[in-house]
Design a protein around this motif. Structure first.
Motif, PDB file in Angstrom:
ATOM      1  N   LEU A 289       0.896  -1.037  -0.053  1.00 18.67           N
ATOM      2  CA  LEU A 289       0.012   0.180  -0.108  1.00 18.67           C
ATOM      3  C   LEU A 289       0.722   1.138  -0.190  1.00 18.67           C
ATOM      4  O   LEU A 289       0.303   2.497  -0.150  1.00 18.67           O
ATOM      5  N   GLY A 290       2.126   1.155   0.408  1.00 24.48           N
ATOM      6  CA  GLY A 290       3.060   2.446   0.434  1.00 24.48           C
ATOM      7  C   GLY A 290       2.836   3.211   1.636  1.00 24.48           C
ATOM      8  O   GLY A 290       2.896   4.612   1.684  1.00 24.48           O
ATOM      9  N   GLU A 291       2.364   2.405   2.809  1.00 25.90           N
ATOM     10  CA  GLU A 291       1.978   3.379   3.973  1.00 25.90           C
ATOM     11  C   GLU A 291       2.631   2.992   5.172  1.00 25.90           C
ATOM     12  O   GLU A 291       3.074   1.810   5.419  1.00 25.90           O
ATOM     13  N   LEU A 292       2.753   4.048   5.987  1.00 28.95           N
ATOM     14  CA  LEU A 292       3.549   3.740   7.202  1.00 28.95           C
ATOM     15  C   LEU A 292       2.536   3.085   8.329  1.00 28.95           C
ATOM     16  O   LEU A 292       1.244   3.610   8.595  1.00 28.95           O
ATOM     17  N   GLU A 293       3.207   1.966   8.800  1.00 27.00           N
ATOM     18  CA  GLU A 293       2.227   1.364   9.859  1.00 27.00           C
ATOM     19  C   GLU A 293       2.471   1.622  11.549  1.00 27.00           C
ATOM     20  O   GLU A 293       1.723   1.953  12.185  1.00 27.00           O
ATOM     21  N   ARG A 294       3.840   1.788  11.632  1.00 30.24           N
ATOM     22  CA  ARG A 294       4.159   2.252  12.876  1.00 30.24           C
ATOM     23  C   ARG A 294       5.809   2.745  13.003  1.00 30.24           C
ATOM     24  O   ARG A 294       6.490   2.340  12.012  1.00 30.24           O
ATOM     25  N   THR A 295       6.052   3.395  14.222  1.00 29.20           N
ATOM     26  CA  THR A 295       7.386   3.716  14.511  1.00 29.20           C
ATOM     27  C   THR A 295       7.541   3.119  15.652  1.00 29.20           C
ATOM     28  O   THR A 295       7.103   3.308  16.513  1.00 29.20           O
ATOM     29  N   VAL A 296       9.111   2.468  15.576  1.00 33.47           N
ATOM     30  CA  VAL A 296       9.523   1.598  16.541  1.00 33.47           C
ATOM     31  C   VAL A 296      10.759   2.468  17.462  1.00 33.47           C
ATOM     32  O   VAL A 296      11.488   2.564  16.909  1.00 33.47           O
ATOM     33  N   LYS A 297      10.446   2.583  18.693  1.00 31.16           N
ATOM     34  CA  LYS A 297      11.610   3.361  19.448  1.00 31.16           C
ATOM     35  C   LYS A 297      12.108   2.417  20.471  1.00 31.16           C
ATOM     36  O   LYS A 297      11.403   1.652  21.029  1.00 31.16           O
ATOM     37  N   GLY A 298      13.295   2.647  20.412  1.00 29.16           N
ATOM     38  CA  GLY A 298      14.132   1.843  21.739  1.00 29.16           C
ATOM     39  C   GLY A 298      15.645   2.043  21.550  1.00 29.16           C
ATOM     40  O   GLY A 298      16.243   2.274  22.654  1.00 29.16           O
ATOM     41  N   HIS A 299      16.323   2.251  20.463  1.00 29.14           N
ATOM     42  CA  HIS A 299      17.536   2.559  20.358  1.00 29.14           C
ATOM     43  C   HIS A 299      17.902   4.015  20.860  1.00 29.14           C
ATOM     44  O   HIS A 299      17.231   4.686  20.473  1.00 29.14           O
ATOM     45  N   THR A 300      19.025   4.076  21.462  1.00 24.27           N
ATOM     46  CA  THR A 300      19.345   5.495  21.800  1.00 24.27           C
ATOM     47  C   THR A 300      20.425   6.110  20.582  1.00 24.27           C
ATOM     48  O   THR A 300      20.695   7.390  20.914  1.00 24.27           O
ATOM     49  N   LYS A 301      20.909   5.322  19.776  1.00 24.20           N
ATOM     50  CA  LYS A 301      21.762   5.862  18.414  1.00 24.20           C
ATOM     51  C   LYS A 301      21.230   5.280  17.393  1.00 24.20           C
ATOM     52  O   LYS A 301      20.190   4.525  17.447  1.00 24.20           O
ATOM     53  N   GLY A 302      21.894   5.702  16.168  1.00 25.82           N
ATOM     54  CA  GLY A 302      21.476   5.230  14.906  1.00 25.82           C
ATOM     55  C   GLY A 302      21.392   3.753  14.599  1.00 25.82           C
ATOM     56  O   GLY A 302      22.107   2.964  15.259  1.00 25.82           O
ATOM     57  N   VAL A 303      20.090   3.430  14.129  1.00 26.18           N
ATOM     58  CA  VAL A 303      20.103   1.957  13.884  1.00 26.18           C
ATOM     59  C   VAL A 303      20.915   1.656  12.571  1.00 26.18           C
ATOM     60  O   VAL A 303      20.817   2.060  11.282  1.00 26.18           O
ATOM     61  N   LEU A 304      21.776   0.621  12.548  1.00 25.86           N
ATOM     62  CA  LEU A 304      22.578   0.425  11.587  1.00 25.86           C
ATOM     63  C   LEU A 304      22.120  -1.232  10.657  1.00 25.86           C
ATOM     64  O   LEU A 304      22.604  -1.014   9.598  1.00 25.86           O
ATOM     65  N   ASP A 305      21.159  -1.855  11.346  1.00 22.56           N
ATOM     66  CA  ASP A 305      20.882  -3.069  10.579  1.00 22.56           C
ATOM     67  C   ASP A 305      19.415  -3.677  11.213  1.00 22.56           C
ATOM     68  O   ASP A 305      19.353  -3.329  12.311  1.00 22.56           O
TER      69      ASP A 305
END
Length: 463
Positions: free
Chosen positions: A146-162
């Motif tokens: 659909l090309g739509e954002l479902e959710r934003t997942v937060k938890g890391h305190t620095k950049g997510v690398l993979d």
């Protein structure tokens, strides 16, 4: 003028010029032209109003048409180039045969929400979910159909690398790693709740990949996860307990990427020491070291069994290895702008030259005929393994900035099949039971690719 315009056309042009001069407050010029062409009293106010604005409209129409013609000529040139480099097989039924499908511009969806460069993308093995990680510390979950954002997942305190999907059979998890030195496990079936955090690395964790288990063709049911880090190690974790079960040492510098063979028997790693290394995942013992790149190796991946017949030809072998055998061929991409294809013993088979900047991501086509790469030259390139690795297609503006990552959507099959721990989406566990197995694999290919970029966009290319 008579050679180009008919008398009627010439008369209309003259009237349009007189109307233009009149409206532009140039009465002397208008009168001079009327006298010279002897139009006389035939040109009254009604005639002037009829021809007012006609010259400007014609003029802007011509400019617009010229621009359109130039765009069409550019498109024709590009398509002709594609046609010249296409194989007869790819031309025949190119839309019907998933094994010959290649991504085309424009992308089906451009997904926007991240606030900093995107570093990684991964497809859910079953649902139409796509995860993307960013330097903005978040993971975003999209519905790629659909090309739509479902959710934003937060938890890391620095950049997510993979990020990578995988895990125990019937219990798909999402793993992520970060510059904050941790690996986190999230449960997609419970609104992506953070169920475990794996500390242990002494520096940034660059890559995570679930390790499949079982023989070729068996369902992926691994509880193990591999991680690569700037602390020069590769660690193997049991995701059910959270324990680190093995630490593999051998690299002399930052380990940038790690990949697992389709049966989980082998791990492939690469990094800043300009080497790629093949490891026995059970024992942690080294099998081969790949030397040849002249700069940091950014990415590495195993070739699927579907590619063996084509790579065997490149390697000069008379017979391809059996499809049940893993770790036979692999590819690496480097900051030296090259891609290198190797056999599992460490022999260089082919160097692919074409990128104008760092090569950042690689994925083999599940059909086995192509290798697809992305890089900091903003392009996506398709290399034909049946034509000795010739670059047969380039998407020049895949993104507006450096392209940092690429993944192929997992293939969908009615029968369970092993997916590559690299989650490039190949059904790599093709059983060695002849053409029926290969045909089944082709039929199950999901023609969807996702890429991420420094331009903050995730793009989905689909058939």
């Amino acid at each position: 003028m008579s050679a180009i315009l008919t008398p009627r056309q010439a008369e209309e042009l003259n009237k349009a010029i007189i109307a233009y001069l009149t409206v532009s407050s140039l009465p002397e010029s208008a009168n001079a032209l009327r006298q010279e062409i002897k139009i006389g009293d035939n040109f009254d106010d009604a005639t002037r109003k009829k021809y007012e604005g006609l010259l400007e409209k014609k003029w802007t129409s011509v400019v617009r048409l010229q621009k359109k013609i130039m765009e069409q000529e550019s498109t024709i040139t590009r398509l002709q180039s594609e046609l010249d480099s296409a194989t007869p097989t790819s031309l025949a039924r190119r839309n019907q045969d998933p094994a010959s499908w290649l991504p085309r511009s424009p992308a089906r969806h451009t997904l926007q929400s991240h606030r900093n460069p995107i570093t990684c993308v991964a497809f859910h093995p079953i649902f139409s979910s796509l995860a993307s990680g960013s330097e903005d510390t978040t993971i975003k979950i999209w519905d790629w159909e659909l090309g739509e954002l479902e959710r934003t997942v937060k938890g890391h305190t620095k950049g997510v690398l993979d990020v990578d999907f995988g895990g125990p059979r019937g219990g798909t998890l999402l793993a992520s790693c970060s510059s904050d030195l941790t690996i986190k496990l999230w449960d997609p079936s419970d609104e992506y709740k953070n169920i475990r955090t794996l500390p242990g690395h002494d520096h940034s964790v660059s890559a995570v990949r679930f390790i499949p288990s079982g023989a070729a063709g068996a369902p992926s049911s691994g509880n193990l996860l591999a991680s690569a880090s700037r602390d020069k190690t590769i660690r193997i974790w049991d995701v059910t307990t959270g324990y680190c079960v093995k630490t593999i040492r051998g690299h002399a510098d930052w380990v940038r990427d790690v990949s697992a063979s389709f049966d989980g028997r082998w791990l492939l790693s690469a990094g800043n020491d300009q080497t790629a290394r093949l490891w026995d995942s059970a024992s942690g013992d080294p099998k081969a070291t790949f030397l040849g790149h002249e700069h940091v190796i950014e990415c590495c991946t195993f070739a699927p069994p579907a590619a063996y017949e084509h790579l065997a030809g490149l390697a000069g072998l008379k017979k391809a290895p059996p499809a049940s055998s893993s770790g036979e061929f692999l590819a690496t991409g480097s900051r030296d702008k090259t891609i290198k294809i190797w056999d599992g013993r460490g022999t260089l088979i082919k160097t692919l030259v074409g990128h104008d900047n760092w090569v950042r991501g690689l994925v083999f086509h599940p059909g086995g005929k192509y290798l697809i790469s992305v890089g900091d030259d903003k392009t996506m390139r398709c290399w034909d393994l049946t034509q000795e690795g010739k670059c047969v297609k380039t998407l020049d503006e895949a993104h507006g900035h450096f392209v940092s990552c690429i993944r192929w959507a997992p293939s969908r099959t009615k029968e369970p099949a092993a997916t590559n721990g690299d989650t490039n989406g190949q059904v790599n566990g093709v059983s060695a039971k002849g053409p029926d197995a290969v045909a089944a694999t082709k039929a199950s290919i999901n023609c969807v690719i996702a890429t991420g970029s420094v331009d903050l966009n995730v793009r989905v290319f689909a058939s």
